[in-house]
Motif scaffolding. Sequence first.
Motif, short mmCIF file in Angstrom:
data_model
loop_
_atom_site.label_atom_id
_atom_site.label_comp_id
_atom_site.label_asym_id
_atom_site.label_seq_id
_atom_site.Cartn_x
_atom_site.Cartn_y
_atom_site.Cartn_z
N GLU A 158 46.95 41.42 32.92
CA GLU A 158 47.18 40.65 34.14
C GLU A 158 47.56 41.67 35.23
O GLU A 158 48.47 42.47 35.03
N PHE A 159 46.87 41.63 36.36
CA PHE A 159 47.08 42.65 37.39
C PHE A 159 47.85 42.17 38.61
O PHE A 159 48.03 42.92 39.55
N SER A 160 48.34 40.93 38.59
CA SER A 160 49.04 40.43 39.77
C SER A 160 50.30 41.24 40.08
O SER A 160 50.61 41.50 41.24
N ARG A 161 51.04 41.67 39.04
CA ARG A 161 52.23 42.49 39.28
C ARG A 161 51.84 43.82 39.93
O ARG A 161 52.50 44.29 40.84
N LEU A 162 50.75 44.42 39.46
CA LEU A 162 50.31 45.70 40.03
C LEU A 162 49.90 45.51 41.49
O LEU A 162 50.19 46.37 42.34
N GLU A 163 49.24 44.40 41.79
CA GLU A 163 48.85 44.12 43.18
C GLU A 163 50.10 43.98 44.06
O GLU A 163 50.13 44.49 45.18
N THR A 164 51.13 43.31 43.55
CA THR A 164 52.38 43.16 44.30
C THR A 164 53.05 44.51 44.51
O THR A 164 53.56 44.80 45.60
N ILE A 165 53.05 45.32 43.48
CA ILE A 165 53.65 46.66 43.59
C ILE A 165 52.95 47.48 44.65
O ILE A 165 53.59 48.05 45.54
N VAL A 166 51.62 47.55 44.58
CA VAL A 166 50.90 48.38 45.55
C VAL A 166 51.06 47.82 46.97
O VAL A 166 51.21 48.59 47.92
N ALA A 167 51.08 46.51 47.13
CA ALA A 167 51.25 45.92 48.46
C ALA A 167 52.61 46.27 49.05
O ALA A 167 52.75 46.36 50.28
N SER A 168 53.61 46.50 48.19
CA SER A 168 54.94 46.86 48.69
C SER A 168 55.01 48.32 49.13
O SER A 168 55.97 48.72 49.79
N LEU A 169 54.00 49.11 48.76
CA LEU A 169 54.03 50.55 49.03
C LEU A 169 52.99 51.03 50.02
O LEU A 169 53.20 52.02 50.71
N SER A 170 51.85 50.37 50.06
CA SER A 170 50.75 50.87 50.88
C SER A 170 49.79 49.73 51.21
O SER A 170 49.64 48.79 50.43
N ASP A 171 49.10 49.87 52.33
CA ASP A 171 48.06 48.90 52.66
C ASP A 171 46.67 49.47 52.36
O ASP A 171 45.66 48.87 52.68
N ARG A 172 46.64 50.62 51.71
CA ARG A 172 45.37 51.26 51.38
C ARG A 172 44.94 50.90 49.96
O ARG A 172 45.76 50.64 49.09
N GLU A 173 43.65 50.89 49.74
CA GLU A 173 43.08 50.56 48.44
C GLU A 173 43.36 51.67 47.43
O GLU A 173 43.43 52.84 47.79
N ILE A 174 43.51 51.27 46.17
CA ILE A 174 43.69 52.22 45.08
C ILE A 174 42.67 51.90 44.00
O ILE A 174 42.50 50.74 43.63
N GLU A 175 41.99 52.93 43.52
CA GLU A 175 41.10 52.77 42.38
C GLU A 175 41.94 52.96 41.12
O GLU A 175 42.63 53.96 40.98
N LEU A 176 41.87 51.99 40.20
CA LEU A 176 42.57 52.09 38.93
C LEU A 176 41.53 52.14 37.82
O LEU A 176 40.74 51.20 37.66
N ILE A 177 41.52 53.24 37.09
CA ILE A 177 40.60 53.43 35.97
C ILE A 177 41.40 53.32 34.68
O ILE A 177 42.33 54.08 34.47
N LEU A 178 41.03 52.36 33.85
CA LEU A 178 41.63 52.22 32.53
C LEU A 178 40.67 52.81 31.52
O LEU A 178 39.48 52.45 31.50
N THR A 179 41.17 53.71 30.70
CA THR A 179 40.33 54.41 29.75
C THR A 179 41.08 54.63 28.44
O THR A 179 42.17 54.10 28.26
N ASP A 180 40.49 55.40 27.55
CA ASP A 180 41.13 55.68 26.26
C ASP A 180 41.59 57.13 26.21
O ASP A 180 41.38 57.91 27.15
N ASN A 181 42.23 57.50 25.10
CA ASN A 181 42.76 58.87 24.97
C ASN A 181 41.68 59.93 25.03
O ASN A 181 41.90 61.01 25.59
N ASP A 182 40.51 59.66 24.45
CA ASP A 182 39.44 60.66 24.47
C ASP A 182 39.00 60.98 25.89
O ASP A 182 38.88 62.15 26.26
N GLU A 183 38.76 59.95 26.69
CA GLU A 183 38.27 60.19 28.05
C GLU A 183 39.35 60.80 28.94
O GLU A 183 39.08 61.71 29.72
N ILE A 184 40.60 60.34 28.82
CA ILE A 184 41.64 60.92 29.67
C ILE A 184 41.90 62.37 29.28
O ILE A 184 42.21 63.20 30.14
N ALA A 185 41.74 62.71 28.00
CA ALA A 185 41.88 64.11 27.57
C ALA A 185 40.79 64.96 28.22
O ALA A 185 41.06 66.08 28.68
N GLN A 186 39.59 64.43 28.28
CA GLN A 186 38.47 65.14 28.91
C GLN A 186 38.75 65.35 30.41
O GLN A 186 38.54 66.44 30.94
#
Length: 140
Positions: free
Chosen positions: A13-41
């Motif tokens: 659920e991303f509503s909390r994250l949307e609230t958090i970012v709205a409290s800090l910035s009015d700019r868009e943020i790209e959020l990439i969710l990945t696994d350990n293999d890809e983040i290690a790369q």
Amino acid sequence: MIELDNRTEKHYEFSRLETIVASLSDREIELILTDNDEIAQINREFRGIDKATDVLSFPSDPFPGAPLGSIVISVDKVASVAAELGHGEEEELALLFIHGVLHLMGYDHEVDEGQMRAKEEELIERFALPKSLIVRTLEE
């Protein structure tokens, strides 16, 4: 606003994250969710560190209308740390997201005099989250 690129089978659920970012910035943020293999790369390619990590932040070059940047989070780390510390995955995701956003905003706990930690603690309290990444690291 969050532009989501979910490269995993996990769903949050991303509503909390949307609230958090709205409290800090009015700019868009790209959020990439990945696994350990890809983040290690990604960590190896961009930081020269050959291991998985929990969150990486990549600020955008400032220009009118530019997004704040990109945050990459390992859902494998979200799940394992949440289980280890006894809180929910969505809480862990929010903690990592806050950490990433603060880095995009120019905070750097590795060189500052506690400003990032203080801001994280303020946001953790405001959004009723468990201990932050920085606080947990400092307690180890």
